[in-house]
Design a protein around this motif. Structure first.
Motif, PDB file in Angstrom:
ATOM      1  N   THR A   1      -6.567  16.600   2.946  1.00  0.00           N
ATOM      2  CA  THR A   1      -7.549  16.406   4.012  1.00  0.00           C
ATOM      3  C   THR A   1      -8.603  15.391   3.596  1.00  0.00           C
ATOM      4  O   THR A   1      -9.398  14.939   4.415  1.00  0.00           O
ATOM      5  CB  THR A   1      -8.229  17.735   4.375  1.00  0.00           C
ATOM      6  N   ALA A   2      -8.612  15.040   2.318  1.00  0.00           N
ATOM      7  CA  ALA A   2      -9.461  13.978   1.790  1.00  0.00           C
ATOM      8  C   ALA A   2      -8.572  12.832   1.332  1.00  0.00           C
ATOM      9  O   ALA A   2      -7.361  12.992   1.171  1.00  0.00           O
ATOM     10  CB  ALA A   2     -10.316  14.500   0.638  1.00  0.00           C
TER      11      ALA A   2
ATOM     12  N   GLY B   1      -1.295  20.354  -3.195  1.00  0.00           N
ATOM     13  CA  GLY B   1      -1.644  21.494  -2.362  1.00  0.00           C
ATOM     14  C   GLY B   1      -2.701  21.106  -1.344  1.00  0.00           C
ATOM     15  O   GLY B   1      -3.188  19.980  -1.305  1.00  0.00           O
ATOM     16  N   GLY B   2      -3.069  22.042  -0.496  1.00  0.00           N
ATOM     17  CA  GLY B   2      -4.099  21.770   0.499  1.00  0.00           C
ATOM     18  C   GLY B   2      -3.514  21.306   1.818  1.00  0.00           C
ATOM     19  O   GLY B   2      -2.308  21.301   2.023  1.00  0.00           O
TER      20      GLY B   2
ATOM     21  N   ASN C   1      -3.878  10.788   9.587  1.00  0.00           N
ATOM     22  CA  ASN C   1      -4.664   9.809  10.329  1.00  0.00           C
ATOM     23  C   ASN C   1      -5.808   9.261   9.482  1.00  0.00           C
ATOM     24  O   ASN C   1      -6.060   8.054   9.458  1.00  0.00           O
ATOM     25  CB  ASN C   1      -5.211  10.445  11.611  1.00  0.00           C
ATOM     26  N   ARG C   2      -6.512  10.138   8.792  1.00  0.00           N
ATOM     27  CA  ARG C   2      -7.624   9.685   7.946  1.00  0.00           C
ATOM     28  C   ARG C   2      -7.125   8.780   6.833  1.00  0.00           C
ATOM     29  O   ARG C   2      -7.738   7.753   6.521  1.00  0.00           O
ATOM     30  CB  ARG C   2      -8.363  10.882   7.360  1.00  0.00           C
ATOM     31  N   ALA C   3      -5.993   9.146   6.223  1.00  0.00           N
ATOM     32  CA  ALA C   3      -5.442   8.330   5.138  1.00  0.00           C
ATOM     33  C   ALA C   3      -5.045   6.948   5.640  1.00  0.00           C
ATOM     34  O   ALA C   3      -5.328   5.924   4.994  1.00  0.00           O
ATOM     35  CB  ALA C   3      -4.240   9.035   4.511  1.00  0.00           C
ATOM     36  N   LEU C   4      -4.389   6.891   6.819  1.00  0.00           N
ATOM     37  CA  LEU C   4      -3.977   5.599   7.361  1.00  0.00           C
ATOM     38  C   LEU C   4      -5.181   4.770   7.786  1.00  0.00           C
ATOM     39  O   LEU C   4      -5.152   3.533   7.691  1.00  0.00           O
ATOM     40  CB  LEU C   4      -3.029   5.805   8.543  1.00  0.00           C
ATOM     41  N   ALA C   5      -6.236   5.427   8.256  1.00  0.00           N
ATOM     42  CA  ALA C   5      -7.456   4.696   8.608  1.00  0.00           C
ATOM     43  C   ALA C   5      -8.024   3.998   7.378  1.00  0.00           C
ATOM     44  O   ALA C   5      -8.453   2.834   7.437  1.00  0.00           O
ATOM     45  CB  ALA C   5      -8.489   5.646   9.209  1.00  0.00           C
ATOM     46  N   TYR C   6      -8.007   4.705   6.250  1.00  0.00           N
ATOM     47  CA  TYR C   6      -8.502   4.086   5.017  1.00  0.00           C
ATOM     48  C   TYR C   6      -7.608   2.914   4.599  1.00  0.00           C
ATOM     49  O   TYR C   6      -8.106   1.826   4.261  1.00  0.00           O
ATOM     50  CB  TYR C   6      -8.554   5.128   3.896  1.00  0.00           C
ATOM     51  N   CYS C   7      -6.306   3.129   4.626  1.00  0.00           N
ATOM     52  CA  CYS C   7      -5.377   2.055   4.238  1.00  0.00           C
ATOM     53  C   CYS C   7      -5.533   0.846   5.152  1.00  0.00           C
ATOM     54  O   CYS C   7      -5.547  -0.308   4.688  1.00  0.00           O
ATOM     55  CB  CYS C   7      -3.936   2.564   4.286  1.00  0.00           C
TER      56      CYS C   7
ATOM     57  N   VAL D   1       0.860  -1.182   0.000  1.00  0.00           N
ATOM     58  CA  VAL D   1       0.000   0.000   0.000  1.00  0.00           C
ATOM     59  C   VAL D   1       0.898   1.234   0.000  1.00  0.00           C
ATOM     60  O   VAL D   1       1.675   1.441   0.939  1.00  0.00           O
ATOM     61  CB  VAL D   1      -0.925   0.027   1.232  1.00  0.00           C
ATOM     62  N   LEU D   2       0.816   2.027  -1.047  1.00  0.00           N
ATOM     63  CA  LEU D   2       1.539   3.295  -1.115  1.00  0.00           C
ATOM     64  C   LEU D   2       0.574   4.402  -0.718  1.00  0.00           C
ATOM     65  O   LEU D   2      -0.435   4.632  -1.383  1.00  0.00           O
ATOM     66  CB  LEU D   2       2.064   3.545  -2.531  1.00  0.00           C
ATOM     67  N   CYS D   3       0.869   5.084   0.375  1.00  0.00           N
ATOM     68  CA  CYS D   3       0.009   6.140   0.918  1.00  0.00           C
ATOM     69  C   CYS D   3       0.761   7.462   0.781  1.00  0.00           C
ATOM     70  O   CYS D   3       1.741   7.705   1.506  1.00  0.00           O
ATOM     71  CB  CYS D   3      -0.315   5.822   2.373  1.00  0.00           C
ATOM     72  N   ILE D   4       0.319   8.319  -0.133  1.00  0.00           N
ATOM     73  CA  ILE D   4       1.137   9.453  -0.577  1.00  0.00           C
ATOM     74  C   ILE D   4       0.499  10.787  -0.215  1.00  0.00           C
ATOM     75  O   ILE D   4      -0.640  11.080  -0.607  1.00  0.00           O
ATOM     76  CB  ILE D   4       1.351   9.394  -2.106  1.00  0.00           C
ATOM     77  N   ASP D   5       1.236  11.572   0.521  1.00  0.00           N
ATOM     78  CA  ASP D   5       0.850  12.944   0.866  1.00  0.00           C
ATOM     79  C   ASP D   5       0.962  13.798  -0.398  1.00  0.00           C
ATOM     80  O   ASP D   5       2.026  13.877  -1.008  1.00  0.00           O
ATOM     81  CB  ASP D   5       1.814  13.436   1.956  1.00  0.00           C
ATOM     82  N   GLN D   6      -0.152  14.442  -0.803  1.00  0.00           N
ATOM     83  CA  GLN D   6      -0.108  15.265  -2.010  1.00  0.00           C
ATOM     84  C   GLN D   6      -0.104  16.756  -1.706  1.00  0.00           C
ATOM     85  O   GLN D   6      -0.542  17.562  -2.521  1.00  0.00           O
ATOM     86  CB  GLN D   6      -1.261  14.908  -2.948  1.00  0.00           C
ATOM     87  N   SER D   7       0.417  17.126  -0.524  1.00  0.00           N
ATOM     88  CA  SER D   7       0.606  18.549  -0.246  1.00  0.00           C
ATOM     89  C   SER D   7       1.673  19.097  -1.190  1.00  0.00           C
ATOM     90  O   SER D   7       2.476  18.349  -1.743  1.00  0.00           O
ATOM     91  CB  SER D   7       1.007  18.769   1.220  1.00  0.00           C
TER      92      SER D   7
END
Length: 383
Positions: A255-256, A277-278, A283-289, A217-223
């Motif tokens: 945030t989404a 951006g944004g 926490n929300r992203a890891l909850a989904y993963c 699972v690649l969980c990527i911050d898109q800020s």
């Protein structure tokens, strides 16, 4: 000879100092040198950099004129190597605010594509007119193909070997014997008189089967600060998805949370599905993963983020601890780029390290080794 060397030294100092009245060289430039100096002055001179021009300083600047910028882009490609051109383009976008001009197809056709340019285009994605979108996709695809050519074969080879080694068999062929594990498994059979171990039980590597053996699972911050990381992670995601033994999921978040797994066959689609951006809600992203993990002991979660959490910090850390307790291999990358570690939240990094998930920056060339170590459940090659 001495006169020639002195003249060359003077010419180089003139290029460095920029030709103001106080540079002290008294050296005049002509031909290609003059063109190169003008290109540098347009970007780094007082007018180019947005500063106030003082008497005697060279002037230049690109202004807001698209034809002038297009000519300048052509000039720097004439005078400088590609690596320097890419740096100058990046500086022009940052120093002179030329992002809006990249929405014009003619401008995009003139630039030298690189990972940072892709990041800029992605940040402009929502504002991009339809007349520019296809040109932008062509630019992004060119960069993606360059990255894939550089990294894909090595990644597949490294991870295929790791998958083979992660499976253990008790009747291996000679070439597949894991001698380190075999010796440790047979230490009780040590014969002092012969100073050797008699291996009653062999431990060997398996061979990767067609069935799925590991989940990634690649969980990527898109800020906005993670632009280069998003580009590289998308390409790696596509490469991993092409391997039958690995089930790959790619999730991007601010945030989404957006799951782009169904687009992994084309990393360009993945990239245009992001929105740089944004804010940030790790926490929300890891909850989904976490909700998508079905085989914890065979799963590797890779969080790529600078760890500036806008969500619930304690819940984020509890979630990481829970995943690790269940057997998940958790990898935290502060960046996946050639630039090294960005600014990051050191408190969160220290807290993750205390949980056994050290946070570190990783270059694209090191990433296959990091993934191989995670798949084999051995210590990560932290730089």
């Amino acid at each position: 000879m001495a006169g020639t060397e002195a003249a060359e030294r003077l010419r180089r100092w003139r290029m460095v100092l920029g030709g103001g009245e106080a540079d002290g060289t008294g050296c005049a430039l002509s031909g290609a040198d003059a063109g190169m100096d003008a290109a540098l002055g347009a970007l780094y001179g007082a007018d180019g950099g947005g500063g106030r021009k003082r008497a005697g300083e060279r002037s230049g600047g690109l202004g807001g004129s698209a034809p002038r910028v297009a000519r300048w882009l052509g000039d720097i490609r004439t005078y400088f190597p590609t690596s320097v051109v890419q740096v100058m383009q990046r500086d022009a976008i940052q120093r002179l605010g030329l992002s809006a001009l990249l929405l014009e197809p003619e401008m995009l056709e003139a630039v030298e594509p690189d990972v940072h340019l892709v990041g800029t285009l992605l940040s402009l994605n929502k504002a991009m007119p339809e007349t520019t979108r296809e040109t932008a996709r062509a630019v992004v695809r060119k960069v993606v193909e360059q990255v894939e050519k550089r990294l894909a074969s090595r990644t597949r080879a490294t991870l295929t070997g790791a998958l083979d080694r992660s499976a253990r068999v008790s009747r291996p062929r000679h070439a597949d014997i894991d001698w380190d594990r075999t010796i440790r498994a047979n230490l009780k059979n040590y014969l002092p008189e012969y100073r050797t171990v008699v291996p009653e039980r062999l431990v060997g590597y398996g061979r990767a089967a067609r069935a799925v053996k590991k989940e990634v699972v690649l969980c990527i911050d898109q800020s906005g600060s993670m632009a280069a990381s998003v580009v590289y992670a998308s390409v790696f995601g596509a490469v991993l998805a092409s391997m039958r033994s690995i089930a790959t999921r790619l999730v991007v978040f601010d945030t989404a949370v957006v799951d782009l797994t169904d687009q992994l066959d084309d990393p360009v689609d993945v990239l245009f599905g992001t929105q740089l951006g944004g804010g940030t809600d790790i926490n929300r992203a890891l909850a989904y993963c976490q909700s998508k993990i079905t085989r914890p002991a065979d799963t590797v979660v890779v969080l790529i983020s600078d760890l500036y959490e806008g969500g619930i910090r304690d819940e984020m850390l509890k979630r990481v601890a829970a995943m690790k307790a269940a057997g998940v291999e958790f990898v935290t990358l502060l960046a996946l780029s050639d630039e090294g570690a960005p600014a990051y939240d050191r408190d969160h990094a220290a807290a993750l390290a205390a949980l056994g998930a050290p946070a570190f920056a990783c270059t694209p060339d090191l990433f296959p080794e990091v993934m191989a170590a995670a798949l084999e459940k051995r210590p990560l090659p932290v730089p």
